[in-house]
Design a protein around this motif. Structure first.
Motif, short mmCIF file in Angstrom:
data_model
loop_
_atom_site.label_atom_id
_atom_site.label_comp_id
_atom_site.label_asym_id
_atom_site.label_seq_id
_atom_site.Cartn_x
_atom_site.Cartn_y
_atom_site.Cartn_z
N PHE A 114 0.83 -1.21 0.00
CA PHE A 114 0.00 0.00 0.00
C PHE A 114 0.87 1.26 0.00
O PHE A 114 0.69 2.16 -0.83
N LEU A 115 1.84 1.31 0.90
CA LEU A 115 2.69 2.50 1.01
C LEU A 115 3.60 2.67 -0.20
O LEU A 115 3.80 3.79 -0.70
N THR A 116 4.14 1.56 -0.69
CA THR A 116 5.02 1.63 -1.86
C THR A 116 4.25 2.13 -3.08
O THR A 116 4.75 2.96 -3.85
N ALA A 117 3.03 1.64 -3.26
CA ALA A 117 2.21 2.08 -4.40
C ALA A 117 1.83 3.55 -4.29
O ALA A 117 1.76 4.26 -5.30
N LYS A 118 1.57 4.00 -3.07
CA LYS A 118 1.25 5.43 -2.88
C LYS A 118 2.40 6.30 -3.39
O LYS A 118 2.19 7.29 -4.10
N LEU A 119 3.62 5.94 -3.00
CA LEU A 119 4.79 6.72 -3.43
C LEU A 119 5.01 6.60 -4.94
O LEU A 119 5.31 7.59 -5.62
N MET A 120 4.87 5.39 -5.47
CA MET A 120 5.12 5.19 -6.90
C MET A 120 4.10 5.95 -7.75
O MET A 120 4.46 6.53 -8.79
N ALA A 121 2.85 5.96 -7.35
CA ALA A 121 1.83 6.68 -8.11
C ALA A 121 2.16 8.16 -8.17
O ALA A 121 2.06 8.79 -9.23
N ASP A 122 2.57 8.73 -7.06
CA ASP A 122 2.93 10.14 -7.04
C ASP A 122 4.16 10.41 -7.89
O ASP A 122 4.23 11.41 -8.62
N PHE A 123 5.14 9.52 -7.84
CA PHE A 123 6.37 9.69 -8.60
C PHE A 123 6.13 9.61 -10.10
O PHE A 123 6.71 10.37 -10.88
N LEU A 124 5.23 8.72 -10.52
CA LEU A 124 4.93 8.57 -11.94
C LEU A 124 3.90 9.56 -12.45
O LEU A 124 3.76 9.76 -13.66
N GLY A 125 3.16 10.17 -11.52
CA GLY A 125 2.06 11.03 -11.94
C GLY A 125 0.85 10.24 -12.40
O GLY A 125 0.04 10.73 -13.19
N PHE A 126 0.72 9.01 -11.89
CA PHE A 126 -0.40 8.14 -12.22
C PHE A 126 -1.45 8.19 -11.10
O PHE A 126 -1.17 8.65 -9.99
N GLN A 127 -2.63 7.67 -11.38
CA GLN A 127 -3.68 7.56 -10.38
C GLN A 127 -3.40 6.36 -9.46
O GLN A 127 -3.15 5.26 -9.94
N PHE A 128 -3.44 6.59 -8.14
CA PHE A 128 -3.33 5.49 -7.19
C PHE A 128 -4.69 4.83 -7.04
O PHE A 128 -5.68 5.50 -6.74
N VAL A 129 -4.75 3.52 -7.28
CA VAL A 129 -5.99 2.77 -7.10
C VAL A 129 -5.73 1.65 -6.10
O VAL A 129 -4.99 0.71 -6.40
N ASP A 130 -6.29 1.77 -4.92
CA ASP A 130 -6.09 0.74 -3.89
C ASP A 130 -6.72 -0.57 -4.36
O ASP A 130 -7.88 -0.59 -4.83
N ALA A 131 -5.97 -1.66 -4.25
CA ALA A 131 -6.48 -2.97 -4.66
C ALA A 131 -7.75 -3.35 -3.91
O ALA A 131 -8.57 -4.12 -4.42
N SER A 132 -7.93 -2.80 -2.72
CA SER A 132 -9.13 -3.12 -1.93
C SER A 132 -10.40 -2.57 -2.57
O SER A 132 -11.51 -2.98 -2.20
N ARG A 133 -10.27 -1.71 -3.56
CA ARG A 133 -11.44 -1.15 -4.20
C ARG A 133 -12.02 -2.04 -5.30
O ARG A 133 -13.18 -1.87 -5.68
#
Length: 442
Positions: A114-133
Protein backbone atom coordinates in the motif's frame (compact mmCIF):
# COMPACT_ATOMS: atom_id res chain seq x y z
CA UNK A 1 -1.79 -1.89 -23.53
CA UNK A 2 0.75 -3.35 -21.13
CA UNK A 3 0.47 -4.19 -17.45
CA UNK A 4 3.85 -4.00 -15.69
CA UNK A 5 4.55 -5.46 -12.28
CA UNK A 6 7.68 -4.46 -10.36
CA UNK A 7 8.95 -6.72 -7.61
CA UNK A 8 10.38 -5.77 -4.23
CA UNK A 9 13.97 -5.41 -5.41
CA UNK A 10 12.75 -3.03 -8.15
CA UNK A 11 11.22 -0.63 -5.60
CA UNK A 12 13.67 -1.06 -2.72
CA UNK A 13 14.87 2.56 -2.61
CA UNK A 14 14.76 5.89 -4.43
CA UNK A 15 17.36 4.83 -6.99
CA UNK A 16 15.27 1.79 -7.93
CA UNK A 17 12.19 4.01 -8.18
CA UNK A 18 14.06 6.08 -10.80
CA UNK A 19 14.80 2.93 -12.83
CA UNK A 20 11.12 2.00 -12.72
CA UNK A 21 10.12 5.47 -13.92
CA UNK A 22 12.56 5.30 -16.84
CA UNK A 23 11.09 1.96 -17.88
CA UNK A 24 7.47 3.07 -17.55
CA UNK A 25 8.01 6.37 -19.35
CA UNK A 26 9.95 4.57 -22.07
CA UNK A 27 6.76 3.10 -23.49
CA UNK A 28 3.37 4.83 -23.45
CA UNK A 29 1.65 1.44 -23.60
CA UNK A 30 2.58 0.79 -19.94
CA UNK A 31 -0.63 2.14 -18.45
CA UNK A 32 -1.18 -0.12 -15.46
CA UNK A 33 1.56 -0.64 -12.86
CA UNK A 34 1.55 -3.12 -9.97
CA UNK A 35 4.16 -2.91 -7.22
CA UNK A 36 5.36 -5.16 -4.44
CA UNK A 37 6.44 -3.82 -1.06
CA UNK A 38 9.92 -2.29 -0.92
CA UNK A 39 12.40 -5.16 -0.78
CA UNK A 40 16.03 -5.61 0.16
CA UNK A 41 18.72 -3.15 -0.86
CA UNK A 42 22.36 -2.56 -0.03
CA UNK A 43 21.31 -0.36 2.90
CA UNK A 44 18.23 -2.39 3.90
CA UNK A 45 18.89 -6.12 4.40
CA UNK A 46 15.29 -6.93 5.39
CA UNK A 47 12.18 -6.67 3.23
CA UNK A 48 9.41 -4.37 4.46
CA UNK A 49 6.99 -7.31 4.41
CA UNK A 50 9.25 -9.27 6.77
CA UNK A 51 9.49 -6.25 9.07
CA UNK A 52 5.69 -6.03 9.19
CA UNK A 53 5.51 -9.73 10.08
CA UNK A 54 8.05 -9.04 12.83
CA UNK A 55 5.84 -6.24 14.17
CA UNK A 56 2.93 -8.67 14.38
CA UNK A 57 5.08 -11.21 16.23
CA UNK A 58 6.36 -8.60 18.69
CA UNK A 59 2.85 -7.33 19.31
CA UNK A 60 1.49 -10.83 19.94
CA UNK A 61 4.25 -11.61 22.47
CA UNK A 62 3.77 -8.30 24.28
CA UNK A 63 7.10 -6.84 23.16
CA UNK A 64 7.86 -3.35 21.94
CA UNK A 65 7.20 -3.13 18.19
CA UNK A 66 7.55 0.65 17.86
CA UNK A 67 11.30 0.65 16.98
CA UNK A 68 10.57 -1.68 14.06
CA UNK A 69 7.61 0.40 12.92
CA UNK A 70 9.66 3.60 13.19
CA UNK A 71 12.33 2.01 11.00
CA UNK A 72 9.73 1.23 8.33
CA UNK A 73 8.34 4.77 8.58
CA UNK A 74 11.78 6.35 8.18
CA UNK A 75 12.41 4.19 5.12
CA UNK A 76 9.29 5.36 3.30
CA UNK A 77 9.77 8.99 4.31
CA UNK A 78 13.35 8.81 3.03
CA UNK A 79 12.22 7.51 -0.37
CA UNK A 80 9.60 10.28 -0.54
CA UNK A 81 12.08 13.01 0.38
CA UNK A 82 14.90 11.75 -1.85
CA UNK A 83 12.53 11.80 -4.83
CA UNK A 84 11.20 15.27 -3.95
CA UNK A 85 7.60 14.07 -3.70
CA UNK A 86 4.79 15.91 -1.93
CA UNK A 87 2.55 12.97 -0.94
CA UNK A 88 1.73 13.09 2.78
CA UNK A 89 2.93 9.56 3.53
CA UNK A 90 3.10 10.44 7.25
CA UNK A 91 -0.71 10.51 7.36
CA UNK A 92 -0.91 6.94 6.07
CA UNK A 93 1.83 5.83 8.46
CA UNK A 94 -0.06 7.39 11.38
CA UNK A 95 -3.23 5.52 10.47
CA UNK A 96 -1.33 2.22 10.21
CA UNK A 97 0.42 2.84 13.54
CA UNK A 98 -2.93 3.47 15.25
CA UNK A 99 -4.29 0.20 13.82
CA UNK A 100 -1.43 -2.11 14.85
CA UNK A 101 -2.81 -3.01 18.28
CA UNK A 102 -5.99 -4.53 16.82
CA UNK A 103 -5.02 -5.17 13.19
CA UNK A 104 -5.30 -8.69 11.78
CA UNK A 105 -2.47 -10.37 9.91
CA UNK A 106 -3.71 -9.64 6.39
CA UNK A 107 -4.23 -5.93 6.96
CA UNK A 108 -0.90 -5.38 8.66
CA UNK A 109 1.26 -7.37 6.24
CA UNK A 110 -0.37 -5.74 3.18
CA UNK A 111 0.65 -2.23 4.22
CA UNK A 112 4.07 -2.50 2.58
CA UNK A 113 2.50 -2.73 -0.88
CA UNK A 114 0.00 0.00 0.00
CA UNK A 115 2.69 2.50 1.01
CA UNK A 116 5.02 1.63 -1.86
CA UNK A 117 2.21 2.08 -4.40
CA UNK A 118 1.25 5.43 -2.88
CA UNK A 119 4.79 6.72 -3.43
CA UNK A 120 5.12 5.19 -6.90
CA UNK A 121 1.83 6.68 -8.11
CA UNK A 122 2.93 10.14 -7.04
CA UNK A 123 6.37 9.69 -8.60
CA UNK A 124 4.93 8.57 -11.94
CA UNK A 125 2.06 11.03 -11.94
CA UNK A 126 -0.40 8.14 -12.22
CA UNK A 127 -3.68 7.56 -10.38
CA UNK A 128 -3.33 5.49 -7.19
CA UNK A 129 -5.99 2.77 -7.10
CA UNK A 130 -6.09 0.74 -3.89
CA UNK A 131 -6.48 -2.97 -4.66
CA UNK A 132 -9.13 -3.12 -1.93
CA UNK A 133 -11.44 -1.15 -4.20
CA UNK A 134 -11.74 -3.77 -6.92
CA UNK A 135 -9.76 -6.99 -6.21
CA UNK A 136 -12.62 -9.12 -4.83
CA UNK A 137 -12.25 -12.61 -3.36
CA UNK A 138 -15.16 -14.94 -2.67
CA UNK A 139 -13.71 -17.14 0.06
CA UNK A 140 -10.37 -18.14 -1.53
CA UNK A 141 -11.51 -17.73 -5.14
CA UNK A 142 -11.05 -14.56 -7.11
CA UNK A 143 -14.27 -13.05 -8.42
CA UNK A 144 -13.35 -11.89 -11.93
CA UNK A 145 -16.83 -10.67 -12.84
CA UNK A 146 -17.32 -8.40 -9.82
CA UNK A 147 -13.72 -7.21 -9.90
CA UNK A 148 -13.93 -6.23 -13.57
CA UNK A 149 -17.17 -4.36 -12.94
CA UNK A 150 -15.64 -2.40 -10.05
CA UNK A 151 -12.44 -1.62 -11.94
CA UNK A 152 -14.39 -0.20 -14.89
CA UNK A 153 -16.25 2.15 -12.57
CA UNK A 154 -12.97 3.36 -11.03
CA UNK A 155 -10.64 3.83 -13.98
CA UNK A 156 -11.54 5.11 -17.43
CA UNK A 157 -10.13 3.40 -20.51
CA UNK A 158 -7.30 5.91 -20.78
CA UNK A 159 -6.35 5.96 -17.10
CA UNK A 160 -2.78 5.35 -16.03
CA UNK A 161 -2.91 3.63 -12.69
CA UNK A 162 -0.68 2.21 -9.95
CA UNK A 163 -2.07 -0.67 -7.90
CA UNK A 164 -0.52 -2.29 -4.81
CA UNK A 165 -0.03 -6.02 -5.29
CA UNK A 166 -0.40 -8.98 -2.91
CA UNK A 167 -3.91 -8.27 -1.60
CA UNK A 168 -7.56 -7.64 -2.31
CA UNK A 169 -10.67 -7.85 -0.13
CA UNK A 170 -13.15 -10.57 0.75
CA UNK A 171 -16.92 -10.33 0.43
CA UNK A 172 -17.05 -8.53 3.80
CA UNK A 173 -14.53 -5.91 2.60
CA UNK A 174 -11.76 -7.24 4.85
CA UNK A 175 -8.22 -7.30 3.45
CA UNK A 176 -7.41 -10.67 1.88
CA UNK A 177 -3.77 -11.59 1.30
CA UNK A 178 -2.55 -13.72 -1.59
CA UNK A 179 0.33 -16.24 -1.14
CA UNK A 180 3.87 -14.85 -0.78
CA UNK A 181 4.90 -13.66 -4.20
CA UNK A 182 1.28 -12.60 -4.66
CA UNK A 183 2.12 -9.40 -6.48
CA UNK A 184 2.84 -11.62 -9.51
CA UNK A 185 -0.74 -12.86 -9.15
CA UNK A 186 -2.08 -9.31 -8.81
CA UNK A 187 -0.31 -8.28 -12.00
CA UNK A 188 -1.61 -11.28 -13.92
CA UNK A 189 -5.16 -10.70 -12.69
CA UNK A 190 -5.00 -7.02 -13.64
CA UNK A 191 -3.75 -7.95 -17.11
CA UNK A 192 -6.72 -10.30 -17.41
CA UNK A 193 -9.25 -7.69 -16.24
CA UNK A 194 -7.87 -5.08 -18.62
CA UNK A 195 -7.43 -7.48 -21.57
CA UNK A 196 -3.80 -6.40 -21.82
CA UNK A 197 -1.66 -7.17 -24.84
CA UNK A 198 1.31 -8.05 -22.62
CA UNK A 199 2.00 -8.67 -18.93
CA UNK A 200 5.52 -7.58 -17.97
CA UNK A 201 6.99 -9.00 -14.76
CA UNK A 202 10.01 -6.89 -13.79
CA UNK A 203 12.41 -8.41 -11.29
CA UNK A 204 16.17 -8.53 -10.60
CA UNK A 205 17.08 -11.25 -13.11
CA UNK A 206 17.02 -11.23 -16.90
CA UNK A 207 14.49 -13.98 -17.41
CA UNK A 208 14.33 -17.58 -16.25
CA UNK A 209 17.40 -19.78 -16.29
CA UNK A 210 17.31 -23.37 -17.46
CA UNK A 211 18.62 -24.46 -14.04
CA UNK A 212 19.16 -22.86 -10.65
CA UNK A 213 22.10 -20.42 -11.12
CA UNK A 214 23.24 -21.22 -7.57
CA UNK A 215 23.97 -24.73 -8.84
CA UNK A 216 24.80 -23.97 -12.48
CA UNK A 217 26.62 -20.64 -12.41
CA UNK A 218 26.40 -20.02 -16.16
CA UNK A 219 23.00 -21.57 -16.72
CA UNK A 220 21.48 -20.94 -20.13
CA UNK A 221 18.56 -18.51 -20.24
CA UNK A 222 15.21 -19.77 -21.47
CA UNK A 223 14.16 -17.44 -24.27
CA UNK A 224 10.63 -18.80 -24.71
CA UNK A 225 8.47 -21.28 -22.89
CA UNK A 226 4.79 -22.15 -22.67
CA UNK A 227 2.36 -21.29 -19.90
CA UNK A 228 2.29 -24.96 -18.91
CA UNK A 229 6.07 -25.19 -18.73
CA UNK A 230 6.26 -22.04 -16.60
CA UNK A 231 3.57 -23.37 -14.28
CA UNK A 232 5.39 -26.66 -13.78
CA UNK A 233 8.77 -25.00 -13.23
CA UNK A 234 7.23 -22.53 -10.76
CA UNK A 235 5.55 -25.34 -8.86
CA UNK A 236 8.84 -27.22 -8.67
CA UNK A 237 10.70 -24.38 -7.08
CA UNK A 238 11.94 -21.63 -9.42
CA UNK A 239 11.51 -18.40 -7.46
CA UNK A 240 11.28 -15.97 -10.37
CA UNK A 241 7.51 -16.30 -10.90
CA UNK A 242 4.62 -17.33 -8.66
CA UNK A 243 2.87 -20.48 -9.87
CA UNK A 244 -0.67 -19.17 -9.36
CA UNK A 245 0.10 -16.11 -11.49
CA UNK A 246 0.17 -18.14 -14.70
CA UNK A 247 -3.51 -18.99 -15.05
CA UNK A 248 -5.10 -15.49 -15.28
CA UNK A 249 -2.79 -14.56 -18.17
CA UNK A 250 -3.07 -17.99 -19.79
CA UNK A 251 -6.87 -17.78 -19.71
CA UNK A 252 -6.80 -14.86 -22.15
CA UNK A 253 -3.60 -15.89 -23.92
CA UNK A 254 -1.77 -12.78 -22.72
CA UNK A 255 1.98 -13.20 -23.22
CA UNK A 256 4.15 -12.81 -20.11
CA UNK A 257 7.59 -11.17 -20.33
CA UNK A 258 9.97 -11.71 -17.41
CA UNK A 259 12.48 -8.84 -17.44
CA UNK A 260 15.24 -7.21 -15.38
CA UNK A 261 14.65 -3.75 -13.89
CA UNK A 262 18.40 -3.24 -13.48
CA UNK A 263 19.12 -4.20 -17.10
CA UNK A 264 16.03 -3.35 -19.16
CA UNK A 265 18.11 -3.51 -22.33
CA UNK A 266 18.58 -7.28 -21.92
CA UNK A 267 16.18 -9.79 -23.39
CA UNK A 268 14.24 -11.71 -20.82
CA UNK A 269 11.98 -14.74 -21.06
CA UNK A 270 8.74 -14.68 -23.03
CA UNK A 271 5.89 -16.97 -21.98
CA UNK A 272 3.46 -17.81 -24.75
CA UNK A 273 0.76 -20.26 -25.73
CA UNK A 274 3.00 -22.20 -28.06
CA UNK A 275 6.76 -21.94 -28.51
CA UNK A 276 8.05 -21.65 -32.05
CA UNK A 277 9.09 -25.10 -33.21
CA UNK A 278 12.50 -23.84 -34.32
CA UNK A 279 13.14 -22.44 -30.84
CA UNK A 280 12.14 -25.55 -28.91
CA UNK A 281 14.86 -27.32 -26.93
CA UNK A 282 14.62 -30.94 -25.90
CA UNK A 283 14.65 -29.82 -22.25
CA UNK A 284 13.21 -26.43 -21.37
CA UNK A 285 14.11 -26.28 -17.69
CA UNK A 286 15.25 -28.24 -14.66
CA UNK A 287 13.97 -27.48 -11.15
CA UNK A 288 13.51 -29.23 -7.87
CA UNK A 289 12.92 -29.22 -4.14
CA UNK A 290 14.63 -30.90 -1.22
CA UNK A 291 13.41 -32.63 1.94
CA UNK A 292 10.59 -34.93 0.89
CA UNK A 293 9.28 -38.11 2.47
CA UNK A 294 7.62 -40.98 0.63
CA UNK A 295 5.12 -43.27 2.32
CA UNK A 296 4.58 -46.34 0.14
CA UNK A 297 1.83 -48.85 0.84
CA UNK A 298 1.25 -52.19 -0.84
CA UNK A 299 -1.46 -54.83 -0.97
CA UNK A 300 -2.21 -57.46 -3.59
CA UNK A 301 -4.45 -55.85 -6.24
CA UNK A 302 -4.72 -52.71 -4.15
CA UNK A 303 -6.17 -50.73 -7.06
CA UNK A 304 -9.29 -52.92 -6.89
CA UNK A 305 -9.61 -52.87 -3.08
CA UNK A 306 -11.74 -49.79 -2.59
CA UNK A 307 -12.47 -50.86 0.99
CA UNK A 308 -8.78 -50.69 1.90
CA UNK A 309 -8.17 -47.51 -0.08
CA UNK A 310 -11.05 -45.83 1.76
CA UNK A 311 -9.42 -46.75 5.09
CA UNK A 312 -6.09 -45.39 3.89
CA UNK A 313 -7.55 -42.07 2.78
CA UNK A 314 -9.58 -41.78 5.98
CA UNK A 315 -6.31 -42.01 7.91
CA UNK A 316 -4.67 -39.41 5.66
CA UNK A 317 -7.66 -37.11 6.08
CA UNK A 318 -7.57 -37.55 9.86
CA UNK A 319 -4.01 -36.25 10.00
CA UNK A 320 -4.78 -33.45 7.50
CA UNK A 321 -1.56 -33.82 5.51
CA UNK A 322 -1.06 -32.15 2.13
CA UNK A 323 0.67 -34.45 -0.36
CA UNK A 324 2.34 -33.19 -3.53
CA UNK A 325 2.14 -36.42 -5.54
CA UNK A 326 0.20 -39.69 -5.35
CA UNK A 327 1.76 -42.17 -7.81
CA UNK A 328 0.05 -45.56 -7.91
CA UNK A 329 0.29 -49.03 -9.39
CA UNK A 330 -1.77 -52.22 -9.37
CA UNK A 331 -0.52 -53.32 -5.96
CA UNK A 332 0.92 -50.11 -4.54
CA UNK A 333 0.27 -46.50 -3.72
CA UNK A 334 2.71 -43.79 -2.67
CA UNK A 335 2.21 -40.54 -0.80
CA UNK A 336 4.90 -37.90 -1.40
CA UNK A 337 5.02 -34.84 0.85
CA UNK A 338 7.40 -32.17 2.01
CA UNK A 339 8.90 -33.14 5.35
CA UNK A 340 7.64 -29.87 6.83
CA UNK A 341 4.06 -30.73 5.79
CA UNK A 342 4.18 -34.01 7.72
CA UNK A 343 5.82 -32.30 10.69
CA UNK A 344 5.82 -34.42 13.84
CA UNK A 345 2.95 -36.62 12.68
CA UNK A 346 5.02 -38.92 10.49
CA UNK A 347 5.44 -41.80 12.95
CA UNK A 348 1.79 -41.60 13.97
CA UNK A 349 0.69 -41.82 10.32
CA UNK A 350 2.87 -44.87 9.72
CA UNK A 351 1.51 -46.61 12.84
CA UNK A 352 -2.08 -45.88 11.84
CA UNK A 353 -1.53 -47.27 8.33
CA UNK A 354 0.14 -50.39 9.72
CA UNK A 355 -2.51 -51.05 12.39
CA UNK A 356 -5.76 -49.92 10.79
CA UNK A 357 -5.63 -50.41 7.00
CA UNK A 358 -4.98 -54.16 6.51
CA UNK A 359 -1.98 -53.56 4.26
CA UNK A 360 0.76 -56.02 3.31
CA UNK A 361 3.51 -53.48 3.71
CA UNK A 362 4.10 -49.84 4.70
CA UNK A 363 7.46 -48.34 3.77
CA UNK A 364 8.91 -44.95 4.66
CA UNK A 365 11.72 -43.14 2.84
CA UNK A 366 13.13 -39.87 4.18
CA UNK A 367 15.55 -37.16 3.09
CA UNK A 368 14.64 -37.27 -0.58
CA UNK A 369 14.63 -34.57 -3.23
CA UNK A 370 12.45 -34.26 -6.31
CA UNK A 371 14.12 -33.09 -9.50
CA UNK A 372 11.87 -32.24 -12.44
CA UNK A 373 12.79 -32.05 -16.11
CA UNK A 374 10.23 -29.90 -17.91
CA UNK A 375 9.66 -29.74 -21.66
CA UNK A 376 6.71 -29.85 -24.00
CA UNK A 377 8.87 -32.20 -26.10
CA UNK A 378 8.66 -35.06 -23.57
CA UNK A 379 5.31 -36.33 -24.79
CA UNK A 380 6.32 -36.02 -28.45
CA UNK A 381 9.70 -37.72 -28.01
CA UNK A 382 9.51 -40.41 -25.31
CA UNK A 383 13.12 -41.44 -25.89
CA UNK A 384 14.25 -38.27 -24.07
CA UNK A 385 13.20 -39.81 -20.73
CA UNK A 386 15.16 -42.97 -21.45
CA UNK A 387 18.25 -41.01 -22.42
CA UNK A 388 18.15 -39.04 -19.16
CA UNK A 389 17.63 -42.20 -17.09
CA UNK A 390 20.60 -43.87 -18.80
CA UNK A 391 22.73 -40.84 -18.14
CA UNK A 392 21.83 -40.76 -14.42
CA UNK A 393 22.40 -44.50 -14.15
CA UNK A 394 25.88 -44.09 -15.64
CA UNK A 395 26.54 -41.36 -13.08
CA UNK A 396 25.73 -43.84 -10.27
CA UNK A 397 22.95 -41.67 -8.90
CA UNK A 398 20.34 -43.87 -7.23
CA UNK A 399 16.85 -43.13 -8.51
CA UNK A 400 14.21 -43.82 -5.85
CA UNK A 401 11.23 -43.13 -8.09
CA UNK A 402 10.28 -41.80 -11.50
CA UNK A 403 7.01 -39.98 -12.18
CA UNK A 404 5.76 -38.88 -15.57
CA UNK A 405 2.36 -37.26 -15.35
CA UNK A 406 -0.40 -37.41 -17.92
CA UNK A 407 0.42 -33.86 -19.04
CA UNK A 408 3.55 -35.33 -20.67
CA UNK A 409 5.62 -32.20 -20.07
CA UNK A 410 7.23 -33.06 -16.72
CA UNK A 411 9.45 -35.97 -15.69
CA UNK A 412 10.27 -36.23 -11.98
CA UNK A 413 13.14 -38.11 -10.39
CA UNK A 414 13.35 -38.88 -6.69
CA UNK A 415 16.93 -38.84 -5.40
CA UNK A 416 18.65 -38.58 -2.04
CA UNK A 417 19.07 -35.04 -0.68
CA UNK A 418 22.82 -35.50 -0.90
CA UNK A 419 22.51 -36.14 -4.66
CA UNK A 420 20.22 -33.18 -5.38
CA UNK A 421 22.76 -30.69 -6.74
CA UNK A 422 24.68 -33.46 -8.47
CA UNK A 423 21.53 -34.66 -10.25
CA UNK A 424 20.65 -31.20 -11.55
CA UNK A 425 24.22 -30.61 -12.67
CA UNK A 426 24.46 -33.99 -14.45
CA UNK A 427 21.19 -33.49 -16.30
CA UNK A 428 22.06 -29.92 -17.29
CA UNK A 429 25.61 -30.65 -18.44
CA UNK A 430 24.72 -33.77 -20.38
CA UNK A 431 21.60 -32.34 -22.01
CA UNK A 432 23.46 -29.27 -23.21
CA UNK A 433 26.55 -31.20 -24.31
CA UNK A 434 24.68 -33.88 -26.15
CA UNK A 435 21.58 -32.09 -27.40
CA UNK A 436 22.61 -32.51 -31.02
CA UNK A 437 23.24 -36.20 -30.42
CA UNK A 438 19.90 -36.57 -28.70
CA UNK A 439 18.13 -34.95 -31.64
CA UNK A 440 19.86 -37.32 -34.01
CA UNK A 441 19.04 -40.35 -31.83
CA UNK A 442 15.39 -39.51 -31.58
Amino acid sequence: MKVAKFGGSSVADSEQFKKVKAIVKGNDDRKAIVVSAAGKSAAEPIKVTDLLIKIEQLRDTGEDYLPTFNHIAKRFVAIRDELGLKVAIEDDLRIIKDQIAQANHDYLVSRGEFLTAKLMADFLGFQFVDASRFMIFNEHHFDFQQSEKRLKSIASSGSRIVVPGFYGVDEDSHIHLMPRGGSDISGSILANLLNADLYENWTDVSGIKMADPRIISQSRKINELTYEELQELSYMGISVFQEEAVQPAKEKRIPIAILNTNHPEEDGTLVVDRVRETAANLVTGIAGKKDYVIISISKYQLSKRLDILSKVFAIIQRFDIAFDYLPSGTDSFSFIAKRSAVSNQLNAVIRALENEADLDNVKLEKDLSLVAVVSDQLGKRPAIAGKILDMLDNSQIQIHLVIQESSDIKLIFGVANQDYEKTIEKIYRNVNMTEKKLRMAI
